[in-house]
Design an enzyme around this catalytic site. Structure first.
Site, PDB file in Angstrom:
ATOM      1  N   GLU A   6     -16.398  14.206 -13.687  1.00 43.11           N
ATOM      2  CA  GLU A   6     -16.416  14.563 -15.108  1.00 43.11           C
ATOM      3  C   GLU A   6     -15.025  14.948 -15.595  1.00 43.11           C
ATOM      4  O   GLU A   6     -14.617  14.593 -16.707  1.00 43.11           O
ATOM      5  CB  GLU A   6     -17.399  15.705 -15.364  1.00 43.11           C
ATOM      6  CG  GLU A   6     -18.850  15.386 -15.050  1.00 43.11           C
ATOM      7  CD  GLU A   6     -19.500  14.455 -16.062  1.00 43.11           C
ATOM      8  OE1 GLU A   6     -18.813  14.034 -17.017  1.00 43.11           O
ATOM      9  OE2 GLU A   6     -20.693  14.156 -15.906  1.00 43.11           O
TER      10      GLU A   6
ATOM     11  N   ARG B 100     -13.214  12.612 -18.491  1.00 42.03           N
ATOM     12  CA  ARG B 100     -13.070  13.277 -19.785  1.00 42.03           C
ATOM     13  C   ARG B 100     -11.647  13.788 -20.005  1.00 42.03           C
ATOM     14  O   ARG B 100     -11.042  13.528 -21.053  1.00 42.03           O
ATOM     15  CB  ARG B 100     -14.056  14.444 -19.896  1.00 42.03           C
ATOM     16  CG  ARG B 100     -15.514  14.036 -19.829  1.00 42.03           C
ATOM     17  CD  ARG B 100     -16.426  15.253 -19.893  1.00 42.03           C
ATOM     18  NE  ARG B 100     -17.805  14.934 -19.516  1.00 42.03           N
ATOM     19  CZ  ARG B 100     -18.869  15.132 -20.287  1.00 42.03           C
ATOM     20  NH1 ARG B 100     -18.729  15.639 -21.479  1.00 42.03           N
ATOM     21  NH2 ARG B 100     -20.076  14.818 -19.857  1.00 42.03           N
TER      22      ARG B 100
ATOM     23  N   ASP C 110     -24.209   3.747 -11.806  1.00 37.31           N
ATOM     24  CA  ASP C 110     -23.752   2.869 -12.879  1.00 37.31           C
ATOM     25  C   ASP C 110     -22.260   2.570 -12.931  1.00 37.31           C
ATOM     26  O   ASP C 110     -21.820   1.421 -12.842  1.00 37.31           O
ATOM     27  CB  ASP C 110     -24.204   3.433 -14.234  1.00 37.31           C
ATOM     28  CG  ASP C 110     -23.907   4.918 -14.394  1.00 37.31           C
ATOM     29  OD1 ASP C 110     -23.268   5.507 -13.499  1.00 37.31           O
ATOM     30  OD2 ASP C 110     -24.304   5.494 -15.425  1.00 37.31           O
TER      31      ASP C 110
ATOM     32  N   GLU D 138     -24.553   4.706 -24.598  1.00 35.04           N
ATOM     33  CA  GLU D 138     -24.519   3.458 -23.835  1.00 35.04           C
ATOM     34  C   GLU D 138     -25.008   2.237 -24.616  1.00 35.04           C
ATOM     35  O   GLU D 138     -24.408   1.150 -24.510  1.00 35.04           O
ATOM     36  CB  GLU D 138     -25.327   3.611 -22.542  1.00 35.04           C
ATOM     37  CG  GLU D 138     -24.648   4.443 -21.477  1.00 35.04           C
ATOM     38  CD  GLU D 138     -24.684   5.934 -21.767  1.00 35.04           C
ATOM     39  OE1 GLU D 138     -23.859   6.675 -21.192  1.00 35.04           O
ATOM     40  OE2 GLU D 138     -25.531   6.368 -22.581  1.00 35.04           O
TER      41      GLU D 138
ATOM     42  N   THR E   1     -14.968   4.964 -18.628  1.00 33.49           N
ATOM     43  CA  THR E   1     -16.406   5.153 -18.816  1.00 33.49           C
ATOM     44  C   THR E   1     -16.737   6.264 -19.803  1.00 33.49           C
ATOM     45  O   THR E   1     -17.896   6.478 -20.123  1.00 33.49           O
ATOM     46  CB  THR E   1     -17.088   5.424 -17.458  1.00 33.49           C
ATOM     47  OG1 THR E   1     -18.502   5.230 -17.587  1.00 33.49           O
ATOM     48  CG2 THR E   1     -16.797   6.823 -16.952  1.00 33.49           C
TER      49      THR E   1
END
Length: 607
Positions: free
Chosen positions: A207, A211, A349, A482, A566
């Site tokens: 994360e 981010r 994913d 998404e 992502t």
């Protein structure tokens, strides 16, 4: 009071320096010159030909309302060629002027005028998305400045990621792309003066990478401001010890102050696939921007016990299965996968996403070809998981554990249509069309995740039953991006405006159900519409950015020049020519693990 221009000011229009400093006006002047030249050349040619050749002039009327004028001329070849050349020059200059008018946000400049061919409906929708961003951002500024996330219902901030200003950093590139310059500058000042990573906090490596590292690098690529690059180096240096394992597969949690790394207790000591293999884009970009190889690959000058992010892929490639599908748990000691669920949803994913995007990030050269080859293998495996519902034939990607198939698809897996469409162009004609068709079918299913609920917002996951199509499983919605992401890619790659219409329906559902006085919130239940109390940072980083780009000209963050991480942070594509060792082989290691947990899971908060 109106300004009166002096007579001397008028003379500046005949001064060449005036136009050299104003390229748009210079281009316009060239167009006028060529147009006039073309007009007078045509007139001159007609007069000359009239003197030496037979010209038949036919003039007639149609009830007094219309006239037909026909000139039958036999121009010589020279005149035709000259007129053709002038026409071509005129078109070239018009294109030059159009390019000057294109939004400059893609190259680090401030947002300028839109494309000449910009659709008025798109302009209107884009402004509404921009208004949504202003509402979300101003609420964060007012009630949660410097905190990780805003709780809009109670109007307070919370530190979901250790107090790193997650929403602020996640929003930097969105603010920049939308041309919100004042908001961007205030955020930049906070990063420069207040952002501190020296915290006794156990952070998620994944994360924090997508981010914070991704957000700072994107802000640097867009603005060129080195304060973002320096901060990205600071946080990345604190994450690097996570890769200090026997195999180089990182542990997923690290203390930012002390560098102690470990895995969550609920994984049984194992690392998570998506969390361990979704850092390539950010760390490769950081090595490229700084010239320091330690973020990207192990080198002779680096501690031999340290494996960096790119070596994770080489390690996984040693035992990469024939179908390219990996379980969601990895052994950080042996570097092998464990017996666990195979999924394109939570915890699996973005591993597949980054195989494709690392190839794109390196500009598709031989140095990154192994990423593409692994991705193509995985796409063959993905197709083995594709099923179609009855009676409506919705295409979906199921999950697999051992030989057992589970007819379940996460909304998180709705990134897959966009990924498949993005990768289709690198395949042969037949495979490319098959992949694009699959992407379009999956996008239709994901859109119906939204359309099938009373609120027109999707639940967290869906189950498929024979004769009953789909039913919502976990029924919350936490503002995920998404499906909108996939609609953006499909619109960009096909030009089909249907995807813009689907996106607008979803945007209006967010406006109706999630907009509150102090920002945006998710729903505890997409059936009842009961609201939660969290504005996820990815709503500003991803959801609103993809909505904005869905209605922007394709020149804004061109897919030929940028690749999205992502978390939807665009990074500049940089051609790679370095040598990367490739590994092959197959070695299956199985171990039972039960627990399931979400990627970018978000937090479900009561108030």
């Amino acid at each position: 009071m109106a300004r009166i221009r002096s007579a001397s000011n008028r003379w500046r229009y005949i001064n060449p320096a005036y136009y050299l400093k104003r390229p748009k006006r210079l281009a316009l002047l060239f167009i006028l010159f060529v147009s006039a030249s073309l007009f007078f050349w045509d007139r001159h040619t007609l007069v000359a030909e009239h003197e030496v050749k037979n010209i038949q002039l036919v003039y007639g009327t149609d009830d007094g309302f219309s006239h037909g004028l026909y000139l039958c001329c036999d121009f010589d070849n020279y005149a035709s060629e000259e007129v053709s050349k002038l026409n071509e020059e005129l078109i070239r200059l018009q294109n030059t002027l159009e390019e000057l008018n294109i939004n400059k946000g893609v190259s680090g400049g401030k947002m300028g005028k839109k494309d000449v061919i910009d659709d008025p409906i798109n302009i209107q929708r884009r402004e509404k998305v921009k208004d949504a961003m202003i509402h979300a951002w101003s609420s964060y500024e007012k009630y949660a400045w410097g905190n990780d996330e805003l709780q809009p219902q109670t109007k307070n901030g919370v530190d979901s990621f250790g107090g790193l200003g997650a929403t602020l950093i996640d929003s930097l590139d969105t603010l920049y792309i939308m041309g919100l310059d004042e908001q961007f500058q205030r955020a930049r000042e906070w990063v420069a003066s207040s952002l501190d990573f020296n915290k006794n906090y156990d952070a998620s490596v994944f994360e924090t990478t997508i981010r914070v590292v991704g957000g700072l690098l994107s802000a640097y690529d867009l603005s060129g401001d080195k304060v973002f690059l320096e901060k990205a180096k600071d946080i990345a240096d604190r994450l690097l010890p996570a890769w200090d394992t026997p195999s180089g597969i990182p542990r997923n949690i690290i203390n930012l102050a002390h560098g102690n790394a470990h895995n969550p207790s609920w994984t049984g000591g194992e690392s998570i696939l998506a969390d361990s293999a979704t850092e390539q884009l950010e760390f490769i970009a950081l090595s490229q921007r700084t010239g320091d190889p330690k973020y990207q690959q192990k080198g002779p000058e680096i501690d031999t016990s340290m494996f960096q992010v790119e070596n994770v892929i080489l390690q996984l490639n040693k035992t990469f299965p024939a179908d390219g599908l990996l379980g969601i748990y990895l052994d950080p000691n042996r570097g092998t996968t464990s017996y666990s669920t195979i999924t394109f949803g939570a915890m699996g994913d973005s591993f597949y996403e980054y195989l494709l995007k690392a190839w794109i990030q390196g500009n598709k050269t031989a140095a990154v070809q192994h990423y593409r080859e692994m991705w193509e293998t995985s796409m063959k495996g993905l197709q083995s998981l594709v099923r179609r519902s009855t009676p409506s034939s919705f295409t979906y990607i199921c999950e697999k554990t051992g030989d057992a198939i589970k007819d379940k698809m996460d909304e998180l897996a709705c990134f897959a249509p966009g990924m498949i469409a993005l990768g289709a162009s690198g395949s042969g004609p037949d495979d490319s069309q098959k992949l694009l068709s699959l992407a379009e079918e999956l996008a239709w299913t994901c859109y119906n995740f939204y359309q099938s609920t009373p609120t027109k917002l999707a639940g967290e996951n869906y189950f498929f039953h024979p004769g009953q199509d789909m039913s919502v499983g976990t029924s919350w919605n936490i503002l995920r991006p998404e499906t909108v992401e996939s609609l953006f890619y499909l619109w960009r790659l096909t030009g089909n405006k249907t995807y813009q219409e689907w996106g607008w329906n979803i945007f209006e559902a967010f406006e109706k159900n999630s907009r509150v006085e102090a920002g945006y919130v998710g729903l505890k239940d997409v059936n009842s519409g009961v609201k939660d109390n969290m504005m996820q940072s990815f709503f500003l980083a991803e959801t609103l950015k993809y909505f904005y780009l869905l209605y922007s000209p394709s020149s804004v963050i061109s897919l030929d020049e940028w690749v999205f991480n992502t978390e939807a942070h665009p990074l500049k594509i940089v051609t790679r020519h370095d040598q990367v060792q490739n590994y092959g082989g197959l070695d299956k290691q199985n171990k039972p693990v039960d627990r399931s947990r979400g990627r970018k899971e978000g937090r479900f908060v009561d108030y």
